[in-house]
Design a protein around this motif. Structure first.
Motif, PDB file in Angstrom:
ATOM      1  N   PRO A  66       4.667  -6.102  -3.236  1.00 40.97           N
ATOM      2  CA  PRO A  66       4.951  -5.056  -2.630  1.00 40.97           C
ATOM      3  C   PRO A  66       3.778  -4.297  -2.450  1.00 40.97           C
ATOM      4  O   PRO A  66       3.656  -3.699  -1.083  1.00 40.97           O
ATOM      5  CB  PRO A  66       5.828  -4.173  -3.504  1.00 40.97           C
ATOM      6  CG  PRO A  66       6.529  -5.034  -4.425  1.00 40.97           C
ATOM      7  CD  PRO A  66       5.293  -6.189  -4.867  1.00 40.97           C
ATOM      8  N   THR A  89      -1.179  -0.963   5.078  1.00 45.94           N
ATOM      9  CA  THR A  89      -1.356  -0.996   6.757  1.00 45.94           C
ATOM     10  C   THR A  89      -2.577  -1.482   7.110  1.00 45.94           C
ATOM     11  O   THR A  89      -3.868  -1.456   6.054  1.00 45.94           O
ATOM     12  CB  THR A  89      -0.943   0.467   7.174  1.00 45.94           C
ATOM     13  OG1 THR A  89      -1.985   1.363   6.451  1.00 45.94           O
ATOM     14  CG2 THR A  89       0.186   1.093   6.868  1.00 45.94           C
ATOM     15  N   GLN A 120       1.998  -5.985   0.437  1.00 47.54           N
ATOM     16  CA  GLN A 120       2.759  -6.092   1.734  1.00 47.54           C
ATOM     17  C   GLN A 120       2.783  -4.890   2.331  1.00 47.54           C
ATOM     18  O   GLN A 120       2.930  -4.543   3.465  1.00 47.54           O
ATOM     19  CB  GLN A 120       4.234  -6.674   1.434  1.00 47.54           C
ATOM     20  CG  GLN A 120       4.021  -8.043   0.963  1.00 47.54           C
ATOM     21  CD  GLN A 120       5.163  -8.571   0.415  1.00 47.54           C
ATOM     22  OE1 GLN A 120       5.974  -8.060  -0.197  1.00 47.54           O
ATOM     23  NE2 GLN A 120       5.545 -10.018   1.042  1.00 47.54           N
ATOM     24  N   SER A 121       2.644  -3.630   1.559  1.00 46.96           N
ATOM     25  CA  SER A 121       2.840  -2.232   2.310  1.00 46.96           C
ATOM     26  C   SER A 121       1.388  -1.700   2.851  1.00 46.96           C
ATOM     27  O   SER A 121       1.700  -0.782   3.288  1.00 46.96           O
ATOM     28  CB  SER A 121       3.322  -1.315   1.099  1.00 46.96           C
ATOM     29  OG  SER A 121       2.403  -1.295   0.192  1.00 46.96           O
ATOM     30  N   ASN A 148      -1.132   1.977  -1.611  1.00 42.88           N
ATOM     31  CA  ASN A 148      -1.180   2.295  -0.055  1.00 42.88           C
ATOM     32  C   ASN A 148      -1.406   3.917   0.284  1.00 42.88           C
ATOM     33  O   ASN A 148      -0.601   4.398   0.808  1.00 42.88           O
ATOM     34  CB  ASN A 148      -0.024   1.806   0.598  1.00 42.88           C
ATOM     35  CG  ASN A 148      -0.109   1.852   2.066  1.00 42.88           C
ATOM     36  OD1 ASN A 148      -1.195   1.825   2.715  1.00 42.88           O
ATOM     37  ND2 ASN A 148       1.191   1.784   2.808  1.00 42.88           N
TER      38      ASN A 148
END
Length: 216
Positions: free
Chosen positions: A55, A61, A58-59, A213
């Motif tokens: 996660p 940016t 994937q998070s 992130n």
């Protein structure tokens, strides 16, 4: 869910992840003399590590991926660094002669560069890290992210919950490696187990702050 996975997940869910607890669990697991119990505990730790790592990757940016990490390189190259080592581990564990290939990797030999279509040898860990960074510098984050997720799942596929005894014996009957896991602490462990464990350390602990992130 194993006790190791439960403890790690509980602390993560509470927002109180502790690297000290993580390392203590790993060291205690490595010292288990029951190889099936050691394997099962690491399977749980692997899943707990991926529950954070996937996660997190994937998070990220594109803007965060391009931002500097704690050591100055871009966050995208931190992920590429983790991915590069995991790619090499999957090459080792997936080789028909994995014992020979593992011994070569421990000498930093026989990394297969899929882009160049050739085997590459390295004089030291830093040489491989530099080589890998140059491969992925300038590549779009979407490409790095996709490959990082794929490599992480491919590595996990070699360690299912119900693995046969021959595989566990392979991990155990590999050359001993002295892993300087923490300042003042050296863990002596067969190199098959080591390659698995160090990948989990990459995913869950060593680069954790750079995988979050958040801008620095």
């Amino acid at each position: 869910m194993t006790k190791v996975e439960n403890r790690i997940r509980k602390h993560s869910e509470n927002g109180t992840f502790s690297s000290d607890i993580w390392y203590r669990n790993l060291i205690n697991t490595a010292k288990l003399t029951d190889l099936k119990q050691r394997y099962d505990s690491l399977v749980g730790l692997h899943q707990a590590s991926l529950d954070f790592y996937l996660p997190a990757v994937q998070s990220i940016t594109p803007e965060i991926a391009a931002s500097p990490s704690s050591d100055g390189r871009s966050r995208s190259l931190v992920v590429a660094h983790i991915m590069g080592w995991e790619e090499w581990q999957t090459q080792v564990f997936g080789d028909p002669d994995r014992d020979k290939r593992l011994r070569k990797q421990m000498k930093l030999e026989e990394y297969y560069d899929v882009d160049a279509g050739k085997m590459v040898h390295f004089k030291g860990v830093d040489n491989f890290n530099d080589y890998n960074a140059k491969r992925y510098a300038g590549k779009p984050w979407s490409e790095i992210r996709q490959k990082a997720v794929s490599m992480a799942l491919q590595l996990q596929s070699f360690f299912p919950q119900n693995q046969d005894k021959n595989w566990i014996n392979f991990l155990e009957n590999t050359p001993e490696h002295n892993w300087k896991i923490l300042p003042g602490i050296t863990l002596s462990i067969p190199s098959g187990w080591y390659l698995w464990m160090v990948s989990l350390e990459h995913e869950a602990v060593e680069h954790r702050r750079d995988l979050l992130n958040k801008p620095r």
